[in-house]
Design an enzyme around this catalytic site. Sequence first.
Site, PDB file in Angstrom:
ATOM      1  N   ALA A 138      16.976  21.804 119.639  1.00 38.01           N
ATOM      2  CA  ALA A 138      16.401  22.988 118.984  1.00 38.01           C
ATOM      3  C   ALA A 138      14.871  22.904 118.981  1.00 38.01           C
ATOM      4  CB  ALA A 138      16.912  23.083 117.557  1.00 38.01           C
ATOM      5  N   GLY A 171      21.002  20.036 120.869  1.00 34.50           N
ATOM      6  CA  GLY A 171      21.297  21.208 121.697  1.00 34.50           C
ATOM      7  C   GLY A 171      21.115  20.925 123.179  1.00 34.50           C
ATOM      8  N   GLU A 203      24.269  19.400 124.235  1.00 34.91           N
ATOM      9  CA  GLU A 203      25.325  20.423 124.183  1.00 34.91           C
ATOM     10  C   GLU A 203      25.225  21.364 125.388  1.00 34.91           C
ATOM     11  OE1 GLU A 203      24.309  21.516 120.057  1.00 34.91           O
ATOM     12  OE2 GLU A 203      26.410  21.161 119.576  1.00 34.91           O
ATOM     13  N   GLU A 256      21.964  15.668 114.856  1.00 32.49           N
ATOM     14  CA  GLU A 256      21.941  16.677 113.783  1.00 32.49           C
ATOM     15  C   GLU A 256      22.219  16.092 112.411  1.00 32.49           C
ATOM     16  OE1 GLU A 256      23.222  16.966 116.720  1.00 32.49           O
ATOM     17  OE2 GLU A 256      22.562  18.879 117.579  1.00 32.49           O
TER      18      GLU A 256
END
Length: 702
Positions: free
Chosen positions: A61, A102, A105, A125
């Site tokens: 992020a 992210g 991911e 996270e």
Amino acid sequence: MSAEYKVQGDIAVITLNNPPVNGLGYDTRKGITEALAQANADAKVKAVVLTGAGKAFSGGADIKEFGSPKALAEPNLLSVILAIEKSTKPVVAAVHSVAMGGGLELALGCHYRVGAPGCKVALPEVKLGLIPGAGGTQRLPRVLGVEAALNMIVSGEPVPAEMLAQLPGQKLFDKMAASAESLMDEAFALAREKAEVRPLPLVRELPCKHPKGDAYFQFARNMVGGQSRNFPAPLKCVDAVEAATKKKFDDGLAYEREIFINLMWTPECRALRHIFAAERAASKIPDVPEDTPKREIKSVAVIGAGTMGGGITMNFLNAGIPVKMLEMKQEALDRGIATIRKNYEAQVGKGKLKQDKYEQRMGLLSTTLSYDDIRDADLVIEAVFEEMGVKEKVFKELDRVMKPGAILASNTSTLDVNKIASFTKRPQDVVGLHFFSPANVMKLLEVVRGEKTAKDVLATVMAMAKTIKKTAVVSGVCDGFIGNRMIEQYSRQAGFLLEEGCTPEQVDKAVEKFGFAMGPFRMGDLAGNDIGWAIRKRRYVEKPGMKYSKTADLLCELGRYGQKTGAGWYDYKPGKRDAIPSQLVVDMIEKHRKDLGITPRKISDEEIVQRLVYALVNEAAHILEEGIASRASDIDMVYLTGYGFPIHRGGPMQYADTVGLFNVVQSMQRFARNPLDDAQFWQPAPLLARLVAEGKSFNQVG
Ligand SMILES: NC(=O)c1ccc[n+]([C@@H]2O[C@H](COP(=O)([O-])OP(=O)(O)OC[C@H]3O[C@@H](n4cnc5c(N)ncnc54)[C@H](O)[C@@H]3O)[C@@H](O)[C@H]2O)c1
């Protein structure tokens, strides 16, 4: 555009380009989907390679977007990943350097992945009180197996790609490149090899099971629950990974999302995100630009080889910076060196430090009795007795000998740094560096900015703090600086609580239940009750109107200074640190109450915690308003890293914001009506009153 698009022959390359770490901000996300659409529409293109420019595949992020609507704007990361999965042409992730959160991911959404040696991956996270929110908990177990994936998700720690690529049956990496340089060529080769293979492989379609099923998850919950007291996210990681083994993929994804969103608003997650931002903010000084030139610090001198001097010295030795210690007598130097050796040897004994490293560090240490020997040091830190007369002598000597441009620092905890600077003809080079005891262990470093301290001196010591792995917070000059000025009010409240009916044990237990590492009385016994006594004696003269409980003085009059004298607020067995409640102390307090004519009352844990914590908050509001601290979050960093304030509460200011400043002030007004308390102190600081009137929080100041 933060994602570049290029076609090389029959392969399209999408390169994330959002320095410093290719954070997946709105522009980057939009760039990926647009480039992907372009690749799919181009008949020449047979396959796509997705990679990152510069020093990361992607760090996840974009922290610049945290908390802004852009963070969630479409296309959000889930949509980007879905678009990749739906691409009619294979997408190969060429993963190098780091793929975090992210970023990982995103790679897991691709059809194939090639890893570069030396690359690290993580789903961190949990460190922000969250779980991965874009399929990480559903896809990682499918490629790594449940246990390896859960370990990564619960710890949040980065893991080397090479290690994961060796796990039996892993499908995270289809291939490890021979070198970082050959990564793109190998990704291209894989893309061409798979260009015509259909159906395209999707991680979501892989099976996900643990052979022991429920029994394993029960075991995982016990383990994780035991280690994550006060934080909900780690156990939620277990729930989400279990869902990956039990639910259909899309249901699992929806479940993960639901947990993610619920966690986002918990006080613990807010506290952790606050700390993440606070840490970064603390290193910035509003009127000292980041590009301020810095002085070089290649060698350090430390004056005074006592408790603090020794600890301070170790910080620099650990960082590979040579230190010369100066003392008045050889015996003091010998004692100082022996203590440093003992500390290092304990680390070697525990296997925390290798013998050769220990010798290397000791090799960087030298000693002297003469100021002339330290004249070439780039930084000198004074840690002599806390007396202005002694400081004056030392700084006059330093002014005489030190080379021009050397930084002259004092580790004073209470004295006026401006006055210390005035002993020299170069006050611009003088700064306070307030280390905390034990100085080789405690993270906090208060950087005390004198009236005349030069900006490049500040910039230099802030950078130096990072080198020696300290959390530096800038404080203006005032008695006690940020941390100790606040703790004085906290200690005063602790004293009143004893007079009104508490035992030391009751106060400590309430505060420790709130989450502090140690209550005020155990802390006093550890630090030495005589230190507070000396400060109070000074206060009785300086501020005769200030109200204090006399219990702590009575304790000191009995010689009960704490662990070092074998007795303080508690009793101690020889050589042991366990605090044993003391009947003698309880009797002493009761007698004192009788002498004052006070009838004790039962005081709730809630009142204890509120009085102690709000005392910190009200004093902090004065500190903020006076500009001693630049921002509320700096004060939180001081308390989190130097005073054992519970991490999950985010620091006193963040905690007050969570409670609501209106509620905090209401309680203060109630305390002010207690005749045994200090009504004057409980008048809300003007800043606090103003924030309440405007319906604002500390977070909105500055
Ligand atoms: N102890 C703490 O918890 C703590 C925490 C933060 C800051 N400080 C500050 O650090 C400073 C040192 O405290 P400490 O606890 O290490 O004290 P200490 O008594 O353990 O050590 C002081 C050392 O300074 C030496 N010294 C005294 N005068 C000197 C001189 N003129 N030249 C050279 N050496 C001299 C002494 O011989 C002694 O070894 C004080 O200013 C104190 O306020 C202490």
